[in-house]
Structures are given as C-alpha cells and as structure tokens.
Design a protein around this motif. Sequence first.
Motif, PDB file in Angstrom:
ATOM      1  N   GLY A 255      41.096   6.465   7.634  1.00 66.76           N
ATOM      2  CA  GLY A 255      42.245   6.356   6.747  1.00 66.76           C
ATOM      3  C   GLY A 255      42.939   7.672   6.473  1.00 66.76           C
ATOM      4  N   SER A 256      42.342   8.794   6.851  1.00 66.04           N
ATOM      5  CA  SER A 256      42.937  10.113   6.605  1.00 66.04           C
ATOM      6  C   SER A 256      42.891  10.923   7.894  1.00 66.04           C
ATOM      7  CB  SER A 256      42.177  10.836   5.487  1.00 66.04           C
ATOM      8  OG  SER A 256      42.583  12.181   5.404  1.00 66.04           O
ATOM      9  N   VAL A 258      43.371  14.064   8.091  1.00 65.53           N
ATOM     10  CA  VAL A 258      42.669  15.325   7.816  1.00 65.53           C
ATOM     11  C   VAL A 258      41.166  15.127   7.991  1.00 65.53           C
ATOM     12  CG1 VAL A 258      42.181  17.067   6.066  1.00 65.53           C
ATOM     13  CG2 VAL A 258      44.482  16.094   6.250  1.00 65.53           C
ATOM     14  N   ASN A 259      40.626  14.070   7.409  1.00 65.00           N
ATOM     15  CA  ASN A 259      39.191  13.797   7.542  1.00 65.00           C
ATOM     16  C   ASN A 259      38.814  13.480   8.984  1.00 65.00           C
ATOM     17  OD1 ASN A 259      38.979  14.138   4.770  1.00 65.00           O
ATOM     18  ND2 ASN A 259      39.130  11.942   4.338  1.00 65.00           N
ATOM     19  N   HIS A 260      39.690  12.778   9.674  1.00 65.57           N
ATOM     20  CA  HIS A 260      39.395  12.433  11.069  1.00 65.57           C
ATOM     21  C   HIS A 260      39.368  13.686  11.942  1.00 65.57           C
ATOM     22  CE1 HIS A 260      40.254  10.835  15.161  1.00 65.57           C
ATOM     23  NE2 HIS A 260      39.426   9.883  14.772  1.00 65.57           N
ATOM     24  N   ASN A 311      35.314  16.310  -1.660  1.00 61.63           N
ATOM     25  CA  ASN A 311      35.882  15.102  -2.242  1.00 61.63           C
ATOM     26  C   ASN A 311      34.778  14.272  -2.914  1.00 61.63           C
ATOM     27  OD1 ASN A 311      36.870  12.355  -2.488  1.00 61.63           O
ATOM     28  ND2 ASN A 311      38.578  12.991  -1.170  1.00 61.63           N
TER      29      ASN A 311
END
Length: 584
Positions: A255-256, A258-260, A311
């Motif tokens: 869903g992000s 940045v995280n991926h 987070n």
Amino acid sequence: MESWCSCKASAAHGSVVEQLDSASEREIKERREYFSRVVAVTKFLGKQNIPFRGHDEGMSSDNQGNFLECMNLLKEFDPFLQAYSPPSHSTYLSPSSQNEVIQCCAQEIVKAISQEIKEAGMFSVMADEARDGTTEQLAVCVRYVAGGSVKEHLLAMTDLKGFDAVSITTAIEDQLRLNGIDHVKVVAQAYDGASVMSGTVGGVQAKFRENHPMAIYVHCYAHQLNLVLCCTCQAIPEARNLFDLLQNVYTFFSGSLVNHDKFKETQKQLGLQPSELVQLSKTRWSCQLRSINAMIENFPAVLTCLSNISNPTAVGLHANLARFTTIYLLMVFKTFLSVTESLHKYLQSETVDLAKAEEFKCAVRATLKEMRTDPKATEVYDRAKALCETHQIPESCVPRQRQKQRRLEEYIVESSCGAASDLGNAEKLRTNVYLPCLDRMIAELEQRFSSLNSVVLKGVQACNPGSSTFLKEEDLRGLADHYNVDLKQEEVWVAKHYLDRKQESLPITDMQCLFGLLDNVMFPTLTQVIKICLTIPVSSCSCERTFSVLRRLHTWLRSTMGQDRLHHLAIMSVERGELSKLSN
C-alpha cells in the motif's frame, strides 16, 4: 469483314459471355484472397485478446486502431495487398464487418464443438456465474469424449436476466437448444456449492433434472477443497490471527511505495532473490500456501525492514511476527497445505476423471491422518525452533497477564482483549494448534466430499483399473441402470480375460487408457459405461478459466463493448486451439 474479325477474336479470346465470366471469376478470386487476410488479422487479434478499434480511425489519424494498423503493416510486405484496391463499398474494414467476421469465427468454433458432442452421443454441463461490471455473466461449458480423449470447451457466455434458479436454468437450456444439442443425453451437471445452484428442491440442479433426469449433480471438487482450507484457516483462532497478520503485512508493504522500496532494498542488502509477498483471497485457490511460502522466503527481509521503520504499524507487525507462536503456525500450515497443493493442481486439469480424483482425495486424507502423531508434531516444532534460532527469536516468553476489561463483556470484538492463553511450550502448541487444525482439516475433507450419489460413485470406481472393485458386475450394473444402458454380462467376462492378457505387456493406469484399449464393436455396452464415467466432470474449473479470460478481455478501454461481441471474442480467446484449426 467485321463479322469475320469478330469471329477470329472470339476464337482467340473467347466469346463476350466467356470473357465476362472470366473477369467475374478473377474478381471473386481476388476478393477472396483479400478477405482471407482480413480473416487472418481478425483471428490473430481475437486469439491474443487485443482490442480492434481505435479512438480515431480516420485517414489522417496517427493511430487508427490495432485492426487497421495490422492491415497497413501487412500491406507493407504483401505484394498482393500492394497491387489490389478493394471496391469502396466492400473493404470489409468497417466496425460492422469486423463484428460479422468475429461472429462467423465464433459460430464455426461452436459448430465444430456441437458436432463432436452429437457424434459422442452424451455430454456434461458445467456452469458458473460472475459479475462483470453491472452485468452478471453466465459461462456454460461442456465435457465429452471425442477421439478417445476427454475434452472440455466453452459453449457460450450469456448475460443473466435474473439470479433465481429458474432464470439460470432457462439460460442454460436456451444455449443447449441454440446449438442443437438439447436432445443429446446429459449425464451430469457440475456447479459450485451456492444454494441457488445446489438446492435439491428448488436449485438449478433440480430444475435441470426435470428435462434431463439422468444428469447427476457434482459439487465442484476444486471449490470443495478450497472451502476445506478456508474453513480450517478460519475455524481455529490462532490460524485466523496468523492469516490476518499475513494480510496486514502484505497491505503494509504494497500500500505504500516508500515501504515497498525499502523492502526491495533490504532484499538486495541481504542477498535474497527479488520476490513479492502474496495477497490472500477467499476466491483464489491455494493462495494460502503461496502466501506462507512467500513470507518464509522473505522472512529476514520483512523482519529487518520492519525493525528499521519507526511507524507504529511497523512496530506492531514486527512484534507479532517475531514470536515463536507465529513461526510455529507458519511451519504448521506450510506442512498441512503442502499436502493438499498437488490435489489442488490436479483438480484443475481438464482431463481429470472422477475415479482418480476420489483416489487422490482419499490419499490426501490418509496422509493427514498419519501426521497425527507425536513424531510429526515434534518435527514441525523443531523446524520452527531452528528458524527462530536463526533470527534470535526466543522460544518462549511469559507475557504480562491482563484481565479482560469489564466494559467489553457485552460487546462482540474482532481482536484479542488481552486474555489470550499462553502457548509458550511444545505441548500446548501441539494440543491447542497442531491437533485442532489437523482434526478440522480431516473432518472437513470427510464431510464435504460425501454428497455424490453412492450408486454412481461405486460404478465409477468399478471402471477404475486401480480400484479393488474393478469390473465388479454389481457396481457396473447400478451405473448402467441409472443411464439406461443394457450392460451385457458376457462383455464384462470377456473384458476381464482380455485385459489380463493386455496388462502383461501394457500397464492400464486409468479409465482413459482402458477406454482406448476396449474396441467399440467388441464391447459396445461396456465402452458406453466407461464413456459415461469419463464424461462425468469433477470440477467447474473451465468456467473459472473463462472468467479469467473475461477479465483480460473486457478492460476499461473496451467498456462499451456489446454482449454479442463480448461473447464471440470470449469464445475465440478461450478456444484458441479450435480457432487455429479454422481455415481462413
């Protein structure tokens, strides 16, 4: 002199009528050569699920659509198209002409299928529905035996006017009548387990049997096995929490961006092969095992990435993943689901027969029962312990016991209230996780696969060369009587001796091999019974594959496509093998 010159010219070049006929034949030949290229381009685009039309197909457009652009590309290398100029009123390039050619291709495919069904003398019906935007599409597939092999084909795709059993049955009957096979014997019908389809009184199977009394109902084995896994994963609280956690981890990274990106970078740093986590879905078969395998393969990257993100969601996910109970559950379900994975793949085959499916299902159930021992449970525990030691995860920890809040006693909650039991040692994990999951899976397998007519099932097993009741006259007789086949006792006697001689040189492994060995003239009624067994479907996976094609075919760029064009293009795409056989 004028008459003499005309006579000589007629002798050399033919009469005026002959010259006109010759010119007409040449024009017809040229038009057919041109039209064959139009058909070839249509077949290619339909086979590959490629859109035909463009936004602007005018002469001044830079992109006239795939169909016209393919014709222009072909013209660059084809001397005939370069020299031929079609009449302005018969270029066969207009949208209406495209629809007619697409319809002709689909009709020829269905005509060939219907002809094979008539020659076979029997077939089975498989149907399933799925939502396509604002339309409910019904896929009707058929199964029959032709040329010594089992075939499954898409017969039609139609939009449903109603969702009740009468409307669905009427839609199926209409397609059989339109294709001229409504008078052919229907031996079975296969649907999913929805009540509108499987109802014994008012369901589609009951309504369909009013016109086809011999058609037994088969609950799709692939759907049943998927229900076994889904119910097992949802019935045990610990299992449900595990798969919720896997879905939350997938959502966190997908869903992000940045995280991926951080996840992919962590994979590179740890030297892992680039791979993605797998999303869970109740309708996607065997996705649970793929999700677990993806998590185990990427476990170091997932833990490292979550620990480096501050987070609060990442902190919570890391705390739940870095627990011995979670690792143990991953190993438990990897072990259990790996046993059923091969059966999942086998049930999706078009040539699967009911006897083999029953054998493999019983083998899976027996394998799961053998795993209900202490050594097997200890083996799973040791694998989980080894993985925890690799990542410095403690084997057990004693959490602070919290009392359930009194204000939540009257409410239904979707998460733990703090009163969860501690599963910190091998014995508790075995009794509270391993054995309940295993027992639930075994119970679901025994319960969900017991709806088939016992007389028919015994007859099918009697046609299976690997069964202990192979060619048992009593069981064969029950199946033959159900389908009004006058089975000759003498044929069974002769077939036993004949097959005993054949097995010395050629092993007979399944019913299809048996059907190929028995001569139709020598064993007319016995081959008829075996043919019925091969025709009975095991699953409705062919319908599911049709909906997979529909998803690629009816995209948002082609949202204005009509139902007739969609139906014909779906047949061209699904039956691409039959489409390739058509001559231009």
